[in-house]
Design a protein around this motif. Sequence first.
Motif, PDB file in Angstrom:
ATOM      1  N   ILE A  98      26.160  34.970  39.281  1.00 54.56           N
ATOM      2  CA  ILE A  98      26.760  35.994  38.430  1.00 54.56           C
ATOM      3  C   ILE A  98      28.037  36.475  39.092  1.00 54.56           C
ATOM      4  CG2 ILE A  98      26.477  38.264  37.388  1.00 54.56           C
ATOM      5  CD1 ILE A  98      23.490  37.797  37.301  1.00 54.56           C
ATOM      6  N   GLN A  99      29.149  36.304  38.385  1.00 52.44           N
ATOM      7  CA  GLN A  99      30.443  36.707  38.897  1.00 52.44           C
ATOM      8  C   GLN A  99      30.853  38.039  38.288  1.00 52.44           C
ATOM      9  OE1 GLN A  99      33.255  33.208  39.152  1.00 52.44           O
ATOM     10  NE2 GLN A  99      31.642  32.270  37.889  1.00 52.44           N
ATOM     11  N   GLN A 100      31.891  38.624  38.845  1.00 50.92           N
ATOM     12  CA  GLN A 100      32.344  39.937  38.383  1.00 50.92           C
ATOM     13  C   GLN A 100      33.869  39.980  38.415  1.00 50.92           C
ATOM     14  OE1 GLN A 100      30.273  43.298  40.129  1.00 50.92           O
ATOM     15  NE2 GLN A 100      32.160  44.524  40.148  1.00 50.92           N
ATOM     16  N   SER A 101      34.456  40.632  37.422  1.00 54.07           N
ATOM     17  CA  SER A 101      35.918  40.739  37.388  1.00 54.07           C
ATOM     18  C   SER A 101      36.336  41.998  36.642  1.00 54.07           C
ATOM     19  CB  SER A 101      36.536  39.513  36.705  1.00 54.07           C
ATOM     20  OG  SER A 101      37.941  39.663  36.605  1.00 54.07           O
ATOM     21  N   ASP A 102      37.440  42.603  37.123  1.00 54.73           N
ATOM     22  CA  ASP A 102      38.055  43.742  36.430  1.00 54.73           C
ATOM     23  C   ASP A 102      39.263  43.303  35.605  1.00 54.73           C
ATOM     24  OD1 ASP A 102      36.365  45.790  37.531  1.00 54.73           O
ATOM     25  OD2 ASP A 102      37.392  45.463  39.446  1.00 54.73           O
ATOM     26  N   ASP A 103      39.582  42.019  35.647  1.00 55.50           N
ATOM     27  CA  ASP A 103      40.747  41.508  34.917  1.00 55.50           C
ATOM     28  C   ASP A 103      40.301  41.045  33.527  1.00 55.50           C
ATOM     29  OD1 ASP A 103      43.042  40.387  33.997  1.00 55.50           O
ATOM     30  OD2 ASP A 103      43.259  38.902  35.602  1.00 55.50           O
ATOM     31  N   TYR A 104      40.494  41.889  32.546  1.00 55.89           N
ATOM     32  CA  TYR A 104      40.041  41.577  31.189  1.00 55.89           C
ATOM     33  C   TYR A 104      40.883  40.489  30.523  1.00 55.89           C
ATOM     34  CZ  TYR A 104      37.924  46.116  32.104  1.00 55.89           C
ATOM     35  OH  TYR A 104      37.251  47.160  32.686  1.00 55.89           O
ATOM     36  N   GLU A 105      42.102  40.274  31.050  1.00 51.73           N
ATOM     37  CA  GLU A 105      43.019  39.323  30.425  1.00 51.73           C
ATOM     38  C   GLU A 105      42.610  37.873  30.643  1.00 51.73           C
ATOM     39  OE1 GLU A 105      45.325  40.422  28.389  1.00 51.73           O
ATOM     40  OE2 GLU A 105      44.580  42.434  28.881  1.00 51.73           O
ATOM     41  N   ILE A 106      41.715  37.625  31.582  1.00 47.36           N
ATOM     42  CA  ILE A 106      41.310  36.240  31.830  1.00 47.36           C
ATOM     43  C   ILE A 106      40.224  35.790  30.858  1.00 47.36           C
ATOM     44  CG2 ILE A 106      41.900  36.414  34.280  1.00 47.36           C
ATOM     45  CD1 ILE A 106      38.906  36.609  34.893  1.00 47.36           C
TER      46      ILE A 106
END
Length: 241
Positions: free
Chosen positions: A3-11
Motif C-alpha cells: 500500500i503506497q501513499q501520496s499527497d500529489d493528487y495530480e499523478i
Amino acid sequence: MEIQQSDDYEIFQLINGNRKISNKKVNRIIEDVNRGLNLFPYCPIIVSKSEGFYKIIDGQHRFMAAKTINHPIHFITAQDIKLRDIARMNTNTDKWKYSDFTKCYIDLGIKDYEVLRDFCRKYKVQLRIAIGLLMYGTPRNSSKDAEIFMDGEFKVMYYDFSVEFIELVDRLFSAYVFNRDPYLLMAVHKLNEKALWDIEAMEEKIQKHPNMMDRQSTVKTYIYLLEQIYNMRNQHRKTIF
C-alpha cells in the motif's frame, strides 16, 4: 501488495468507462471521516500505471473525498487489469446496472454497445430484451445473455430483423401502453416465427375489437388472447396456438 501513499493528487487520473462521480457518495465518505471513521488507510484505491499517471480503476469516490479534505491518497498498483474487469468487480461490491455496463463499453470504443444504446432509446425497448433481439434475433432474457453482455462480448447480429420486428409490434399494438411488455414481445415473436397468423388479418381484427386486447401475465395467455381476437366472428376457427 504494497500500500503506497501520496499527497500529489495530480499523478492520479479518472478513467473513461467508470461510472460518474456521485457527489452524494463523496460527501457521505467525508462525513464519515469527520465523525472519526477514517478508512482510507484500510481501503486503498486500486490504480494502474499508464502514460505517466496512476489511473484509478477502483475507488474514485474515495479518491475524490480524500482530495477534497486534503487527505493523503492510499493506493495499490495493479498490473494488467482492464476496465471490463472493473465492471465485473463492481457487480460484487457496489452493484452496476445494465446502463453502467453499456456506458463502460461505449467508452472503451465497442461500437456494438453504442448501437444497443441507440436502439433502446429509439424504439423504447428494455435493454435486456434488446440484447436478445440484436444478438440472437429473439426477445429472450437469459442469464447466459447477461453474462456475455457484462463481459463485453455482446455483438449486434440481427439489427435489421430487430427493427422490422419492433415495427411489426408497433403496427399491431402501438395504441396500447403495454406494447413493450416482454411477454407480449415473446408471444408475437413465437407466432411470427412459426407463421401461425396472417398479419393483415390480425391487424384488422385488433382494429375492429380494440377493447379485447389487454395486458397479460405470461406468454401463453397473450397467445391465447390473440387467438381469441384472431378468431372473433370467424365461421371457421383458425388455430394459432
